[in-house]
Design a protein around this motif. Structure first.
Motif, PDB file in Angstrom:
ATOM      1  N   ARG A 192      57.472  21.469  57.350  1.00 49.31           N
ATOM      2  CA  ARG A 192      57.706  22.412  56.249  1.00 49.31           C
ATOM      3  C   ARG A 192      56.551  22.412  55.250  1.00 49.31           C
ATOM      4  O   ARG A 192      56.165  23.471  54.738  1.00 49.31           O
ATOM      5  CB  ARG A 192      59.017  22.055  55.544  1.00 49.31           C
ATOM      6  CG  ARG A 192      60.251  22.392  56.363  1.00 49.31           C
ATOM      7  CD  ARG A 192      61.520  22.079  55.633  1.00 49.31           C
ATOM      8  NE  ARG A 192      62.676  22.410  56.459  1.00 49.31           N
ATOM      9  CZ  ARG A 192      63.935  22.125  56.132  1.00 49.31           C
ATOM     10  NH1 ARG A 192      64.199  21.524  54.970  1.00 49.31           N
ATOM     11  NH2 ARG A 192      64.928  22.467  56.938  1.00 49.31           N
ATOM     12  N   ALA A 193      56.009  21.238  54.967  1.00 55.59           N
ATOM     13  CA  ALA A 193      54.880  21.180  54.032  1.00 55.59           C
ATOM     14  C   ALA A 193      53.665  21.896  54.597  1.00 55.59           C
ATOM     15  O   ALA A 193      52.945  22.590  53.866  1.00 55.59           O
ATOM     16  CB  ALA A 193      54.552  19.726  53.711  1.00 55.59           C
ATOM     17  N   MET A 194      53.411  21.771  55.895  1.00 55.68           N
ATOM     18  CA  MET A 194      52.263  22.435  56.501  1.00 55.68           C
ATOM     19  C   MET A 194      52.480  23.945  56.577  1.00 55.68           C
ATOM     20  O   MET A 194      51.537  24.720  56.387  1.00 55.68           O
ATOM     21  CB  MET A 194      52.009  21.864  57.897  1.00 55.68           C
ATOM     22  CG  MET A 194      51.573  20.404  57.889  1.00 55.68           C
ATOM     23  SD  MET A 194      51.299  19.734  59.541  1.00 55.68           S
ATOM     24  CE  MET A 194      49.908  20.720  60.061  1.00 55.68           C
ATOM     25  N   GLN A 195      53.702  24.381  56.866  1.00 61.29           N
ATOM     26  CA  GLN A 195      53.970  25.814  56.937  1.00 61.29           C
ATOM     27  C   GLN A 195      53.817  26.483  55.574  1.00 61.29           C
ATOM     28  O   GLN A 195      53.290  27.598  55.474  1.00 61.29           O
ATOM     29  CB  GLN A 195      55.372  26.053  57.499  1.00 61.29           C
ATOM     30  CG  GLN A 195      55.503  25.742  58.983  1.00 61.29           C
ATOM     31  CD  GLN A 195      56.926  25.909  59.489  1.00 61.29           C
ATOM     32  OE1 GLN A 195      57.868  25.977  58.680  1.00 61.29           O
ATOM     33  NE2 GLN A 195      57.092  25.983  60.790  1.00 61.29           N
ATOM     34  N   ARG A 196      54.283  25.800  54.535  1.00 61.76           N
ATOM     35  CA  ARG A 196      54.247  26.383  53.190  1.00 61.76           C
ATOM     36  C   ARG A 196      52.976  26.005  52.422  1.00 61.76           C
ATOM     37  O   ARG A 196      52.808  26.422  51.280  1.00 61.76           O
ATOM     38  CB  ARG A 196      55.477  25.930  52.407  1.00 61.76           C
ATOM     39  CG  ARG A 196      56.782  26.363  53.055  1.00 61.76           C
ATOM     40  CD  ARG A 196      57.979  25.795  52.322  1.00 61.76           C
ATOM     41  NE  ARG A 196      59.229  26.163  53.002  1.00 61.76           N
ATOM     42  CZ  ARG A 196      60.436  25.754  52.584  1.00 61.76           C
ATOM     43  NH1 ARG A 196      60.544  24.975  51.514  1.00 61.76           N
ATOM     44  NH2 ARG A 196      61.513  26.127  53.243  1.00 61.76           N
ATOM     45  N   LYS A 197      52.113  25.195  53.052  1.00 64.02           N
ATOM     46  CA  LYS A 197      50.893  24.724  52.385  1.00 64.02           C
ATOM     47  C   LYS A 197      51.254  24.095  51.029  1.00 64.02           C
ATOM     48  O   LYS A 197      50.607  24.340  50.016  1.00 64.02           O
ATOM     49  CB  LYS A 197      49.911  25.876  52.171  1.00 64.02           C
ATOM     50  CG  LYS A 197      49.611  26.684  53.415  1.00 64.02           C
ATOM     51  CD  LYS A 197      49.006  25.832  54.522  1.00 64.02           C
ATOM     52  CE  LYS A 197      48.590  26.706  55.704  1.00 64.02           C
ATOM     53  NZ  LYS A 197      49.742  27.318  56.394  1.00 64.02           N
ATOM     54  N   ALA A 198      52.305  23.267  51.048  1.00 61.24           N
ATOM     55  CA  ALA A 198      52.837  22.684  49.818  1.00 61.24           C
ATOM     56  C   ALA A 198      52.566  21.184  49.781  1.00 61.24           C
ATOM     57  O   ALA A 198      52.337  20.539  50.822  1.00 61.24           O
ATOM     58  CB  ALA A 198      54.336  22.939  49.702  1.00 61.24           C
ATOM     59  N   ARG A 199      52.594  20.635  48.569  1.00 58.03           N
ATOM     60  CA  ARG A 199      52.374  19.206  48.377  1.00 58.03           C
ATOM     61  C   ARG A 199      53.607  18.390  48.735  1.00 58.03           C
ATOM     62  O   ARG A 199      53.493  17.204  49.043  1.00 58.03           O
ATOM     63  CB  ARG A 199      51.986  18.967  46.912  1.00 58.03           C
ATOM     64  CG  ARG A 199      51.746  17.523  46.544  1.00 58.03           C
ATOM     65  CD  ARG A 199      51.094  17.438  45.177  1.00 58.03           C
ATOM     66  NE  ARG A 199      51.063  16.070  44.684  1.00 58.03           N
ATOM     67  CZ  ARG A 199      51.876  15.598  43.747  1.00 58.03           C
ATOM     68  NH1 ARG A 199      52.777  16.396  43.190  1.00 58.03           N
ATOM     69  NH2 ARG A 199      51.787  14.351  43.349  1.00 58.03           N
TER      70      ARG A 199
END
Length: 346
Positions: A234-241
């Protein structure tokens, strides 16, 4: 007067009289026969095998046995195919075997190079316990390489080798913050007494108690892996921290209603198999833990999840965001607590 042709008569040239008759009647001459015999003799002399001389080396125990220097072609070939082993080679083989059986000698004071860290100790210290790797290494039965300075080299991290030596010398145990690391080194060197002592101290004693609780949840490690994989994706898909997950943690399997909540720990249902299937369901969450039967409650399991993720270098925060409101049958609802986990990656 003798007649011509009688025995003892000779011809005009002095030859035997009968010779002419034999030449006339039989045409026999002794010269070709003699020539043939001489030719056969020469040929037989050429084909006779020349004698061969063979020098045989024998061991010390065979010096008293006589041997013929001259032999026929058959016996000479047999002796040539099977020569006797030289006594010098036999003695050399015995010397090599005796040198291999000799154990390696070590000095009383042993200089060590453990992964680039230098130590000095007594040979008796390394041999303190027989059934250890160190005792086997310095028993003389194994080859140990040396560095350029002549120190015995052990290809292992030397950060905690000093704690190993302190236990072998005086039975001293490491400080609490070093217990886990020293325990791993003690497993590598197979030092049983040190392992037993460390497992009876904190934090390894508490780890035994905690693991006894986690054994009630055989899927615990698999669920931890699912949490990590889902949060990473999920972090990689959303480019989130960070990434957020919904996790259900429940101790009791039975459903309850708000009116039955005070009786949560004592309420039990006697249900048939058909009725049990009516209560089976899956909460709409990412990962679900439970149920289990033990004194440890939901908050204890939440602490285990956060601690184990922290051991892997993953920061996790959790908070309760409600309960599962799924209606099951009649006035029964799920009411399992739902927690939101926030996984921070950097």
């Amino acid at each position: 007067m003798q007649q011509n042709g009688s025995p003892g008569s000779h011809g005009p040239d002095g030859s035997d009289g009968c010779t002419g008759e034999r030449q006339a009647g039989l045409s026999f001459s002794p010269l070709p026969a003699a020539t043939a015999r001489a030719r056969r003799f020469v040929q037989e002399r050429r084909t006779l095998p020349l004698p061969r001389v063979m020098v045989v080396f024998s061991a010390a125990g065979d010096t008293d046995k006589p041997a013929d220097a001259m032999s026929s072609s058959d016996s000479a070939e047999d002796d040539f195919r099977k020569p006797a082993p030289p006594a010098a080679n036999l003695n050399l083989g015995k010397a090599l075997r005796s040198s291999l059986n000799t154990s390696q000698e070590f000095p009383e004071v042993i200089p060590l190079n453990v992964g680039g860290t230098y130590f000095t100790t007594r040979l008796s210290t390394l041999r303190r316990y027989e059934d250890t790797m160190l005792a086997a290494m310095f028993s003389g039965r194994h080859y140990i390489p040396r560095d350029a300075e002549g120190r015995y080299f052990i290809d292992r991290d030397g950060a905690y080798f000093g704690d190993i030596l302190n236990f072998l010398r005086e039975g001293e145990l490491p400080h609490r913050e070093r217990v886990r690391a020293v325990h791993r080194e003690a497993q590598y060197y197979a030092i049983g007494p040190l392992l037993d002592s460390l497992e009876d101290t904190q934090p390894l004693t508490g780890e035994k108690v905690r693991q006894a609780f986690l054994d009630l949840l055989p899927y615990y490690k698999d669920n931890l892996e699912r949490i990590v994989e889902i949060a990473k994706l999920r972090a990689m898909q959303r480019k989130a921290r960070f990434a957020k997950l919904k996790i259900c943690v429940y101790k009791e399997e039975m459903p309850i209603t708000p009116y039955e909540r005070p009786l949560f720990n004592s309420l039990r249902f006697e249900r048939s198999d058909s009725e049990t299937k009516l209560f089976e369901h899956h909460c709409e969450v990412d990962v679900s833990f439970g149920p289990w039967e033990a004194v440890a409650d939901v908050y204890d399991l939440l602490h285990c999840i956060v601690s184990d993720l922290s051991e892997r270098g993953i920061t996790a925060d959790q908070q309760c965001i409600g309960v599962c409101d799924k209606h099951l049958i009649n006035h029964y609802y799920c009411k399992r607590p739902i927690y939101e986990f926030k996984i921070t990656w950097w």
